[in-house]
Design a protein around this motif. Sequence first.
Motif, PDB file in Angstrom:
ATOM      1  N   UNK A 668       0.798  -1.236   0.000  1.00 34.75           N
ATOM      2  CA  UNK A 668       0.000   0.000   0.000  1.00 34.75           C
ATOM      3  C   UNK A 668       0.826   1.279   0.000  1.00 34.75           C
ATOM      4  N   UNK A 669       2.138   1.197   0.359  1.00 37.56           N
ATOM      5  CA  UNK A 669       2.919   2.426   0.506  1.00 37.56           C
ATOM      6  C   UNK A 669       4.079   2.494  -0.497  1.00 37.56           C
ATOM      7  N   UNK A 677       3.437   8.058   4.537  1.00 41.87           N
ATOM      8  CA  UNK A 677       3.207   6.726   5.117  1.00 41.87           C
ATOM      9  C   UNK A 677       2.751   6.862   6.563  1.00 41.87           C
ATOM     10  N   UNK A 678       3.423   7.750   7.329  1.00 42.98           N
ATOM     11  CA  UNK A 678       3.064   7.941   8.745  1.00 42.98           C
ATOM     12  C   UNK A 678       1.628   8.448   8.878  1.00 42.98           C
ATOM     13  N   UNK A 696       7.705  -4.724   0.665  1.00 47.27           N
ATOM     14  CA  UNK A 696       9.077  -5.117   0.326  1.00 47.27           C
ATOM     15  C   UNK A 696      10.103  -4.043   0.646  1.00 47.27           C
ATOM     16  N   UNK A 697       9.659  -2.773   0.835  1.00 49.99           N
ATOM     17  CA  UNK A 697      10.577  -1.704   1.206  1.00 49.99           C
ATOM     18  C   UNK A 697       9.957  -0.872   2.327  1.00 49.99           C
ATOM     19  N   UNK A 698      10.717   0.127   2.792  1.00 47.10           N
ATOM     20  CA  UNK A 698      10.287   0.971   3.921  1.00 47.10           C
ATOM     21  C   UNK A 698       9.969   0.136   5.159  1.00 47.10           C
ATOM     22  N   UNK A 699      10.630  -1.014   5.292  1.00 47.04           N
ATOM     23  CA  UNK A 699      10.279  -1.950   6.373  1.00 47.04           C
ATOM     24  C   UNK A 699      10.557  -1.378   7.750  1.00 47.04           C
ATOM     25  N   UNK A 700      11.633  -0.594   7.899  1.00 45.47           N
ATOM     26  CA  UNK A 700      11.939  -0.051   9.222  1.00 45.47           C
ATOM     27  C   UNK A 700      10.889   0.951   9.655  1.00 45.47           C
ATOM     28  N   UNK A 701      10.473   1.846   8.730  1.00 48.84           N
ATOM     29  CA  UNK A 701       9.456   2.843   9.048  1.00 48.84           C
ATOM     30  C   UNK A 701       8.112   2.185   9.344  1.00 48.84           C
ATOM     31  N   UNK A 702       7.695   1.262   8.457  1.00 50.46           N
ATOM     32  CA  UNK A 702       6.389   0.624   8.629  1.00 50.46           C
ATOM     33  C   UNK A 702       6.400  -0.316   9.825  1.00 50.46           C
ATOM     34  N   UNK A 705       5.491   0.865  13.276  1.00 48.99           N
ATOM     35  CA  UNK A 705       4.088   1.201  13.504  1.00 48.99           C
ATOM     36  C   UNK A 705       3.197  -0.039  13.590  1.00 48.99           C
ATOM     37  N   UNK A 706       3.764  -1.218  13.324  1.00 47.98           N
ATOM     38  CA  UNK A 706       2.964  -2.437  13.277  1.00 47.98           C
ATOM     39  C   UNK A 706       3.052  -3.194  14.598  1.00 47.98           C
ATOM     40  N   UNK A 707       2.002  -3.968  14.891  1.00 48.25           N
ATOM     41  CA  UNK A 707       1.996  -4.796  16.092  1.00 48.25           C
ATOM     42  C   UNK A 707       2.800  -6.071  15.887  1.00 48.25           C
ATOM     43  N   UNK A 708       2.716  -6.665  14.701  1.00 51.03           N
ATOM     44  CA  UNK A 708       3.400  -7.937  14.423  1.00 51.03           C
ATOM     45  C   UNK A 708       4.121  -7.823  13.087  1.00 51.03           C
ATOM     46  N   UNK A 709       5.389  -8.262  13.048  1.00 53.22           N
ATOM     47  CA  UNK A 709       6.179  -8.252  11.812  1.00 53.22           C
ATOM     48  C   UNK A 709       6.568  -9.687  11.496  1.00 53.22           C
ATOM     49  N   UNK A 710       6.234 -10.145  10.298  1.00 50.78           N
ATOM     50  CA  UNK A 710       6.532 -11.516   9.867  1.00 50.78           C
ATOM     51  C   UNK A 710       7.461 -11.438   8.653  1.00 50.78           C
ATOM     52  N   UNK A 711       8.800 -11.564   8.856  1.00 47.53           N
ATOM     53  CA  UNK A 711       9.723 -11.516   7.714  1.00 47.53           C
ATOM     54  C   UNK A 711       9.664 -12.802   6.893  1.00 47.53           C
ATOM     55  N   UNK A 712       9.590 -12.668   5.559  1.00 45.44           N
ATOM     56  CA  UNK A 712       9.498 -13.821   4.653  1.00 45.44           C
ATOM     57  C   UNK A 712      10.541 -13.644   3.551  1.00 45.44           C
ATOM     58  N   UNK A 713      11.283 -14.716   3.235  1.00 45.06           N
ATOM     59  CA  UNK A 713      12.314 -14.676   2.206  1.00 45.06           C
ATOM     60  C   UNK A 713      12.044 -15.776   1.176  1.00 45.06           C
ATOM     61  N   UNK A 714      11.999 -15.394  -0.106  1.00 48.73           N
ATOM     62  CA  UNK A 714      11.825 -16.389  -1.174  1.00 48.73           C
ATOM     63  C   UNK A 714      13.213 -16.927  -1.536  1.00 48.73           C
TER      64      UNK A 714
END
Length: 731
Positions: A668-669, A677-678, A696-702, A705-714
């Motif tokens: 979305x961002x 984004x903020x 896929x980007x801006x992960x540190x900023x987003x 602000x998120x409650x749960x972060x699920x990193x996924x690597x292909x």
Amino acid sequence: MINWFYEKKIDINNQSILSSLTTTEYTAVQKANGIDVFLVQIRNVRDDLLATITRLQDDIKKNQSMQVQQQRLIDDCNAKKTTFSEIPDYVALKDEINKEFAKRHISSEAKFACEYVIALKDEGWRDAIESYLGKRRYTILVDPEYHDIADDVLNTSPHRYAHLFNTKLLMKKELAPEEDSVVRYIEVKNSVAKQYFEYQLGRMHAVTKEQVRNFESAISKEGRVSVAMDSYFLQFDRMRFYCLGQETIELNRIHAEKRLQALVSEAETLREQVHEQKQKKEYLETSQGYFGSYNYDACQMYKDILLKCEAASNELEHLKQAQQNNMEYLEMNQLYTKYKGELEANDKERGKVQESQVKMKTQLAVNQEKKEVKTAELEKYNGIMNEYQIQNYDVYKRAIESYNKYVFNDKTGTGGTLKDRDRSERALREVEKNLTSTQSAYNARRNAESWLPTGDDQRFAYGTRKTQIWMDDLQEIKEKLREQTRRYEEIFKNEFVLTVLKSCESAKDDLKLINAELSRLKFKSKYEFEVKYVKDGSDYEKILEYAKYLKEREDLGTASGQMTLSALTTFTDDKGMELEKEIHRIINRIIDSNDKDQIEDYADYRNYMIYEILLTNDVLNKAKLSKQSGFNSGAEVQIPYMLILLSALLMIYNDKLNSTRLVFIDEPFAKMDPSNVKIMLDFMRKQKLQMIFCAPDKTELIGNECDVILPVLRTRSDLMEIGIIEMHEGV
């Protein structure tokens, strides 16, 4: 209320009218309109207060989370532990490298750069040095001869965002730090680490704030830096902890205690502001109860009555003087005595009426309490009904259809509520008994050749004979069917179009509320929704026009087709007849087509309106977005379309009593800068939406602000690996 608005320095609309309610300077209509406008202004101020309270409460929650974080840091310091909880990826990568070294029987150890620092020679430079280095303080260092092994670990590690410095190349460089460089304030115990800090800080001149401008690369104690002639100030408040030197544990504790004390003071101030805003809101809500229906001509009517009373009194005196010697005086005196007695009787009757009013008010209060109790019970049973609907949908649907038929038939026949099951079962047995008895009586009146078997299972045979009898009176039945069809068509026609109009008006009201929320967003451009009824001569426009015609007749208390005074209506009687014929034609076409998709199109209120989003910025003023899309940047297109998507979902979710408010969005961002984004994330949070999106980007900023972060690597085209799940405070 006017004084309250004056004290709060809020301008009042129509103040001159509100200050002249007891004078004749303005008409009653002007006074009523002024009161209505003032009431709307009060509600708007109340809504603004609600928004402020919500924002302050969010700030309090964020403050409390930060207090917990600082208290945890203080506890770690009191336990004499170095705090690395903020850099889990770095800690994990360092552990992986050391495990690989141990596996290969290598005695060397990977460490953070800060672990080699013995002390800072001048504490006055600590904030500037640590803030400038940032994450480079805990860059992982290994002996140069083992760097390739550590680099292979990084290539296969899921913690690939941690920093590993190339000490192999570093030790080949010949460095010549500036004599006045800031690196001279750092005391290091390892040659590799010394070379690392000289590489990072050796070209940074340690000067005063005023002298920074004289160097390409320089730094001052106050945090003013110049890097390759790019000048700015470091943000000391974003530095969560110190890590350079053995005394950093105590410094971190002192820093955290100061920060915690500041957060406690800030939280107290926020709570006081919330309390103040709630008091204002409660005052405004209480004041709204005083707005009712009043006669704004009462003062003028009172003056007119006083003048009439004075004239009547003068006339009475004149008549008394004239009737002193008149024979009619005695008769009038008798009438006066009679009317006086009647007046006294009326006074007694009025007293009884007043007493009855008091009793009725008391009963009204009791009924209000009963209503509240019954409302709570209704909500409870609605919850049970919703659960039953989910578990037994087919039974629920048949029961609802049966009850709707029962209501349509003026609550007669089958389909009503079952008050006493045992009684109903007894009644059923009695009906079966009466049925058999009636069938026997019917056969008794017939020849033996025309007898029919008895019993509940023989109702079809009796129904068939009844149908044969009814055929003799077929014309009368057809007439009744035509009348019933006309009545059903009239009901369908009125309910259909009025429901569409009500849905359209409700949608416009929802968009007004959403526009109020959008006006508070601080994007560079302002966005608002514009919705209009269709004006293209289509069936949708004609149905809407007929709905407005019916609503106007309903408000005047007349039915469609009845004659009305043209001065009181928007639609003439001829126009009404034309609309009646047009809607009759449309409905017959819908019924004759028997097209489900077409019926759904007519029933969907969205087809009766035209939607547009208006854009306002330094160049444009309420320009239509559809006319600007080809000229906008990526963010100027993505922001409004995100708002359109979220607003459409909010119109659905806000109409539900119970809703998860769940939203799935892919990237979305992607085209927004950090400030936008903020703002967008704050809007989603204030609307209480549960957002699930990939980024896929801006992960540190987003991620912050998120409650749960699920990193996924292909890792392959058909394989994805899940990293360490991060859950923030409060989840």
